[in-house]
Design a protein around this motif. Sequence first.
Motif, PDB file in Angstrom:
ATOM      1  N   ARG A  47       0.818  -1.214   0.000  1.00  0.00           N
ATOM      2  CA  ARG A  47       0.000   0.000   0.000  1.00  0.00           C
ATOM      3  C   ARG A  47       0.854   1.268   0.000  1.00  0.00           C
ATOM      4  N   ARG A  48       2.023   1.183   0.603  1.00  0.00           N
ATOM      5  CA  ARG A  48       2.924   2.343   0.629  1.00  0.00           C
ATOM      6  C   ARG A  48       3.686   2.528  -0.684  1.00  0.00           C
ATOM      7  N   GLY A  49       3.548   1.583  -1.603  1.00  0.00           N
ATOM      8  CA  GLY A  49       4.156   1.737  -2.917  1.00  0.00           C
ATOM      9  C   GLY A  49       5.536   1.150  -3.055  1.00  0.00           C
ATOM     10  N   ARG A  50       5.947   0.306  -2.114  1.00  0.00           N
ATOM     11  CA  ARG A  50       7.304  -0.243  -2.168  1.00  0.00           C
ATOM     12  C   ARG A  50       7.484  -1.243  -3.292  1.00  0.00           C
ATOM     13  N   ILE A 231      22.243 -18.947   4.943  1.00  0.00           N
ATOM     14  CA  ILE A 231      21.612 -17.808   5.603  1.00  0.00           C
ATOM     15  C   ILE A 231      20.496 -17.333   4.685  1.00  0.00           C
ATOM     16  N   VAL A 232      19.258 -17.341   5.176  1.00  0.00           N
ATOM     17  CA  VAL A 232      18.111 -17.030   4.334  1.00  0.00           C
ATOM     18  C   VAL A 232      17.435 -15.758   4.840  1.00  0.00           C
ATOM     19  N   ASP A 233      17.288 -14.787   3.947  1.00  0.00           N
ATOM     20  CA  ASP A 233      16.614 -13.526   4.229  1.00  0.00           C
ATOM     21  C   ASP A 233      15.272 -13.541   3.507  1.00  0.00           C
ATOM     22  N   ILE A 234      14.177 -13.239   4.211  1.00  0.00           N
ATOM     23  CA  ILE A 234      12.853 -13.301   3.590  1.00  0.00           C
ATOM     24  C   ILE A 234      12.316 -11.930   3.216  1.00  0.00           C
ATOM     25  N   GLN A 235      13.145 -10.886   3.349  1.00  0.00           N
ATOM     26  CA  GLN A 235      12.701  -9.525   3.023  1.00  0.00           C
ATOM     27  C   GLN A 235      13.504  -9.006   1.836  1.00  0.00           C
ATOM     28  N   PRO A 236      13.055  -9.316   0.609  1.00  0.00           N
ATOM     29  CA  PRO A 236      13.827  -8.967  -0.582  1.00  0.00           C
ATOM     30  C   PRO A 236      13.934  -7.468  -0.801  1.00  0.00           C
ATOM     31  N   ALA A 237      15.073  -7.052  -1.336  1.00  0.00           N
ATOM     32  CA  ALA A 237      15.333  -5.663  -1.725  1.00  0.00           C
ATOM     33  C   ALA A 237      16.429  -5.700  -2.784  1.00  0.00           C
ATOM     34  N   PRO A 238      16.489  -4.694  -3.679  1.00  0.00           N
ATOM     35  CA  PRO A 238      17.501  -4.721  -4.747  1.00  0.00           C
ATOM     36  C   PRO A 238      18.924  -4.943  -4.247  1.00  0.00           C
ATOM     37  N   LYS A 240      19.909  -6.435  -1.632  1.00  0.00           N
ATOM     38  CA  LYS A 240      20.069  -7.793  -1.110  1.00  0.00           C
ATOM     39  C   LYS A 240      20.263  -8.802  -2.235  1.00  0.00           C
ATOM     40  N   PHE A 241      19.608  -8.582  -3.363  1.00  0.00           N
ATOM     41  CA  PHE A 241      19.798  -9.486  -4.494  1.00  0.00           C
ATOM     42  C   PHE A 241      21.237  -9.413  -5.012  1.00  0.00           C
ATOM     43  N   VAL A 242      21.809  -8.216  -4.994  1.00  0.00           N
ATOM     44  CA  VAL A 242      23.213  -8.058  -5.403  1.00  0.00           C
ATOM     45  C   VAL A 242      24.110  -8.832  -4.449  1.00  0.00           C
ATOM     46  N   ARG A 243      23.848  -8.719  -3.157  1.00  0.00           N
ATOM     47  CA  ARG A 243      24.647  -9.425  -2.157  1.00  0.00           C
ATOM     48  C   ARG A 243      24.506 -10.941  -2.313  1.00  0.00           C
ATOM     49  N   ALA A 244      23.282 -11.386  -2.600  1.00  0.00           N
ATOM     50  CA  ALA A 244      23.040 -12.822  -2.740  1.00  0.00           C
ATOM     51  C   ALA A 244      23.721 -13.401  -3.973  1.00  0.00           C
ATOM     52  N   ALA A 245      24.000 -12.565  -4.953  1.00  0.00           N
ATOM     53  CA  ALA A 245      24.667 -13.039  -6.174  1.00  0.00           C
ATOM     54  C   ALA A 245      26.146 -13.315  -5.951  1.00  0.00           C
ATOM     55  N   LEU A 246      26.704 -12.794  -4.870  1.00  0.00           N
ATOM     56  CA  LEU A 246      28.111 -13.010  -4.559  1.00  0.00           C
ATOM     57  C   LEU A 246      28.313 -14.385  -3.924  1.00  0.00           C
ATOM     58  N   PRO A 247      29.499 -14.959  -4.035  1.00  0.00           N
ATOM     59  CA  PRO A 247      29.753 -16.260  -3.396  1.00  0.00           C
ATOM     60  C   PRO A 247      29.557 -16.162  -1.886  1.00  0.00           C
ATOM     61  N   GLY A 248      28.979 -17.189  -1.301  1.00  0.00           N
ATOM     62  CA  GLY A 248      28.781 -17.205   0.136  1.00  0.00           C
ATOM     63  C   GLY A 248      27.461 -17.835   0.518  1.00  0.00           C
ATOM     64  N   PRO A 249      27.161 -17.883   1.816  1.00  0.00           N
ATOM     65  CA  PRO A 249      25.968 -18.584   2.294  1.00  0.00           C
ATOM     66  C   PRO A 249      24.686 -17.774   2.208  1.00  0.00           C
ATOM     67  N   TYR A 250      24.756 -16.477   1.899  1.00  0.00           N
ATOM     68  CA  TYR A 250      23.599 -15.590   1.969  1.00  0.00           C
ATOM     69  C   TYR A 250      22.672 -15.778   0.764  1.00  0.00           C
ATOM     70  N   GLU A 251      21.366 -15.937   1.033  1.00  0.00           N
ATOM     71  CA  GLU A 251      20.370 -16.081  -0.023  1.00  0.00           C
ATOM     72  C   GLU A 251      19.114 -15.293   0.327  1.00  0.00           C
ATOM     73  N   VAL A 252      18.414 -14.822  -0.695  1.00  0.00           N
ATOM     74  CA  VAL A 252      17.173 -14.072  -0.505  1.00  0.00           C
ATOM     75  C   VAL A 252      16.020 -14.886  -1.092  1.00  0.00           C
ATOM     76  N   LEU A 253      14.945 -14.991  -0.326  1.00  0.00           N
ATOM     77  CA  LEU A 253      13.789 -15.756  -0.778  1.00  0.00           C
ATOM     78  C   LEU A 253      12.768 -14.865  -1.466  1.00  0.00           C
ATOM     79  N   VAL A 254      12.353 -15.270  -2.642  1.00  0.00           N
ATOM     80  CA  VAL A 254      11.181 -14.689  -3.302  1.00  0.00           C
ATOM     81  C   VAL A 254      10.185 -15.841  -3.434  1.00  0.00           C
ATOM     82  N   ALA A 255       9.163 -15.814  -2.596  1.00  0.00           N
ATOM     83  CA  ALA A 255       8.237 -16.939  -2.532  1.00  0.00           C
ATOM     84  C   ALA A 255       7.424 -17.060  -3.820  1.00  0.00           C
ATOM     85  N   ASN A 256       7.490 -18.238  -4.416  1.00  0.00           N
ATOM     86  CA  ASN A 256       6.706 -18.539  -5.616  1.00  0.00           C
ATOM     87  C   ASN A 256       6.195 -19.967  -5.487  1.00  0.00           C
TER      88      ASN A 256
END
Length: 410
Positions: A47-50, A231-238, A240-256
Amino acid sequence: MKRIQYHEYGGPDVMRLEEFQPARPGKGDVLVRVKAAAVNPMDIGIRRGRLKMVTGRTFPRALGHDFAGIVEEVGDGVTQVRPGDEVIGAAGLKAAGAFAEMVLVEEKSVVRKPKNLSWDEAAALPTPAITAYLALTKKGRLKAGQSVFVAGALGAVGRSAVQLAMMMGASVGGSCRATAVQEAHDLGLSPIVEFDFDASRYARRFDVILDTSGQLPLTSAKTMVKRGGHIVDIQPAPAKFVRAALPGPYEVLVANPDRADVEQMVRAAEQGVLRIPIACVVPLDSAIPALAEFERRTGPKGGKLIITPEPARSVGLRSAARSDPPIAPRAPEQRPRFPGVERGQTDRGPVPQRSVATVQLRRQQRERARTPPPTPGGLDAASGAHASSSARPTTMPSGPRTYASRKMSS
């Protein structure tokens, strides 16, 4: 027919309860008469337009996604449900519309509601349960016998993750507010820490770190995760996607999710393994003030906010949650499993029931026991100076507070 909608992106003041005419179901569509709808933090963000790059700029826009109700009418090609069926569902991200008397959704977005779930319990399930399940299985790749840390373990997604991870045979620890430690004990978590804990005490301890609260620093998560863990983050943001693309344990979930995932969660709820408490039920006519309060307080404490078109079912804050008995950990032989998952060896029995005050008292007593008594005459043995009155602390020591339910002495 009425629904909550808005004519521009913005704060709580843009919401309006207005008359609308629901569209007739097209091919593959289902029109549902809503019995209950659940509020999620993402409803506020949308609703806030994010997410306006996805949701667009066509107004008015409806609000709300998770719901339970009765099928009113179906379109051509619909085969899984028929008029009169009780269903659980989630409206699409762009269409929304669950905070209403009627909602139009695609057939793939609904599944049949189990008879042993109330409307409120059913509506609370979709987004939290599916998010937790996909985070653990698709991103976390959780296996029986592994260990999970859930940051924000008593939120709707966190609580779902705790219960599902235990069902899969994992051991689970997590973070919560100090005032909610008893609830965490009831769920069977160990260790239990507050949000400002010292991560170095749990270095390389967990296979999966799931941050549902957004309050876990990435450095802390990297300290706690095992090599090869996730490491799973459930709050996606641009960013965070860049960070998740780098090697390492960090991943961002986009629920589908697919239909099978949703049915899996519904079966878990039907079996009593997955349950999300209800904090407050409000009628649709009074929902806008409740939504504004939800946003101001970042949600009601103790469970989900439910909106119902039936005023007679509305109840005050926390009364619905209090009517439900606490969920005790199940014995290993009682826990249903996902297909293909072997039972682990980490299942636990009931944990001690202690209040926050008792935990603090025990710690205070141990601190006093470690403090040497002053020498006769009140002199310090080494320096001859009078001993300080601070030698016997009368308040909780500063520093991280940790509650280990299985190791705490009685």
